[in-house]
Design an enzyme around this catalytic site. Structure first.
Site, mmCIF file in Angstrom:
data_model
loop_
_atom_site.group_PDB
_atom_site.id
_atom_site.type_symbol
_atom_site.label_atom_id
_atom_site.label_comp_id
_atom_site.label_asym_id
_atom_site.label_seq_id
_atom_site.Cartn_x
_atom_site.Cartn_y
_atom_site.Cartn_z
ATOM 1 N N HIS A 104 -8.400 45.324 34.836
ATOM 2 C CA HIS A 104 -9.449 44.734 34.085
ATOM 3 C C HIS A 104 -10.655 43.490 34.333
ATOM 4 O O HIS A 104 -9.296 42.710 35.152
ATOM 5 C CB HIS A 104 -9.317 44.867 32.481
ATOM 6 C CG HIS A 104 -8.243 43.384 32.430
ATOM 7 N ND1 HIS A 104 -6.823 44.010 32.673
ATOM 8 C CD2 HIS A 104 -8.676 42.889 30.730
ATOM 9 C CE1 HIS A 104 -6.559 42.793 31.631
ATOM 10 N NE2 HIS A 104 -7.679 41.707 30.907
ATOM 11 N N ASP A 106 -11.838 39.982 32.694
ATOM 12 C CA ASP A 106 -11.212 39.891 31.195
ATOM 13 C C ASP A 106 -13.387 39.466 30.863
ATOM 14 O O ASP A 106 -13.822 39.235 31.635
ATOM 15 C CB ASP A 106 -11.102 37.956 31.141
ATOM 16 C CG ASP A 106 -9.670 37.905 31.024
ATOM 17 O OD1 ASP A 106 -9.045 39.464 31.132
ATOM 18 O OD2 ASP A 106 -9.582 37.456 31.515
ATOM 19 N N HIS A 259 -7.114 42.234 36.864
ATOM 20 C CA HIS A 259 -6.145 41.894 37.132
ATOM 21 C C HIS A 259 -4.724 42.693 36.091
ATOM 22 O O HIS A 259 -5.862 43.469 34.723
ATOM 23 C CB HIS A 259 -5.753 40.343 36.689
ATOM 24 C CG HIS A 259 -6.737 40.085 35.259
ATOM 25 N ND1 HIS A 259 -7.873 39.841 34.607
ATOM 26 C CD2 HIS A 259 -5.732 39.652 34.172
ATOM 27 C CE1 HIS A 259 -7.334 40.117 33.502
ATOM 28 N NE2 HIS A 259 -6.344 39.866 32.779
ATOM 29 N N ARG A 274 -3.966 30.725 27.675
ATOM 30 C CA ARG A 274 -5.177 31.450 27.947
ATOM 31 C C ARG A 274 -6.243 30.861 27.513
ATOM 32 O O ARG A 274 -6.215 30.110 26.950
ATOM 33 C CB ARG A 274 -5.315 32.475 27.929
ATOM 34 C CG ARG A 274 -6.660 33.006 28.929
ATOM 35 C CD ARG A 274 -6.769 34.671 28.996
ATOM 36 N NE ARG A 274 -7.432 35.316 27.307
ATOM 37 C CZ ARG A 274 -8.114 36.290 27.126
ATOM 38 N NH1 ARG A 274 -7.863 36.843 27.923
ATOM 39 N NH2 ARG A 274 -7.552 36.455 26.766
#
Length: 285
Positions: A104, A106, A259, A274
């Site tokens: 995917h 983000d 990723h 993150r």
């Protein structure tokens, strides 16, 4: 690929794959960066699409300050809609997947997805748990001419329906539940092939993950094309694997990379820290 001279002899780039992924040495991400170092890191990101800084051990505040050298931070929408992430133990009890095991980009379900993600793992599993990165530029370039011609002008509709179940979390009241459900059902359109705004190179964009169908095609046609592309981009020659050590930073360009986590670490905790950047700053901070 553009070459920027390193401002000091300590700075160097060590590729881990022919087209995607490199370790950047000589940067202390816990300290303010001078403009020359910012430019060097920025160019390394554009050249290699995903870069890694070893052993930085940043807390969330330090990680955010480092990211702000490259643009403005943006939160995940679920944080704002639900007042924070739901209870992950509850999600797992409901058999709702909480691991990013599929390819995917983000937040591709947003009209303007974040340009980049910075991830660090303060603690790593004793085995497994690598992160894999996929080069959408190289994958596009290797398509046959007829397929490139076919996909060049197509538009993909993306949804955040993965998050609908989160509306029923224990920390979500009715008003927020309705907001989440409405937001998750909202279609967002993106070109299937994009021109990178920094490099000018063409690439596929977010062909898996939140992509649901191709605009203007039948369901059968749409599924066939998306399945073909998903199989093509995930070929081994487009994939770099990053093996974590505690405190490492991974910094990648969501515009040209997919990723996923390697789900081979059992039930061992793998906490993530993150931050995401909304847009690449033209002038560094």
């Amino acid at each position: 690929m553009t070459t920027i001279e390193a401002p000091t002899t300590l700075l160097r780039v060590e590729p881990i794959h022919p087209t995607i992924g490199a370790v950047v040495h000589g940067v202390d991400a816990s300290r303010p960066l001078d403009p020359a170092t910012v430019a060097f890191v920025r160019q390394a990101l554009l050249d290699h699409k995903a870069i890694f800084l070893r052993g930085q051990h940043l807390d969330l505040e330090q990680q955010g300050r480092f990211a702000e050298h490259f643009g403005d931070l943006t939160p995940h929408p679920i944080q704002e809609l639900a007042g924070g992430y739901p209870d992950f133990e509850w999600l797992m009890q409901q058999s709702i997947r909480t691991r990013a095991e599929g390819w995917h980009s983000d937040m591709a379900f947003l009209p303007e997805p974040p340009f980049a993600t910075l991830l660090t793992l303060p603690v790593i599993p004793p085995v497994g748990g690598d992160t894999l990165f996929l080069d959408l530029e190289a994958a596009y370039n290797d398509l046959s001419e007829p397929v490139r011609t076919l996909v060049d002008d197509l538009t993909v509709i993306h949804y955040a329906d993965n998050f609908q179940d989160w509306a029923w979390g224990p920390n979500v009241d009715e008003a927020r539940r309705n907001q989440i459900l409405s937001w998750a059902a909202r279609p967002v359109e993106h070109p299937l092939v994009r021109v990178h705004p920094e490099t000018g190179r063409r690439m596929l964009f977010a062909v898996t993950g939140f992509a649901r169908r191709i605009k203007g095609l039948s369901e059968e046609e749409s599924k066939g094309i998306l399945a073909l592309l998903a199989a093509h981009v995930s070929r081994a020659e487009y994939v770099a694997r990053f093996k974590w050590s505690p405190g490492d930073i991974a910094f990648w360009d969501n515009r040209t990379v997919l990723h996923r986590a390697s789900i081979d670490f059992g039930d061992t905790p793998r906490p993530l820290q993150r931050v995401t950047i909304s847009e690449f700053a033209v002038n560094s901070h």
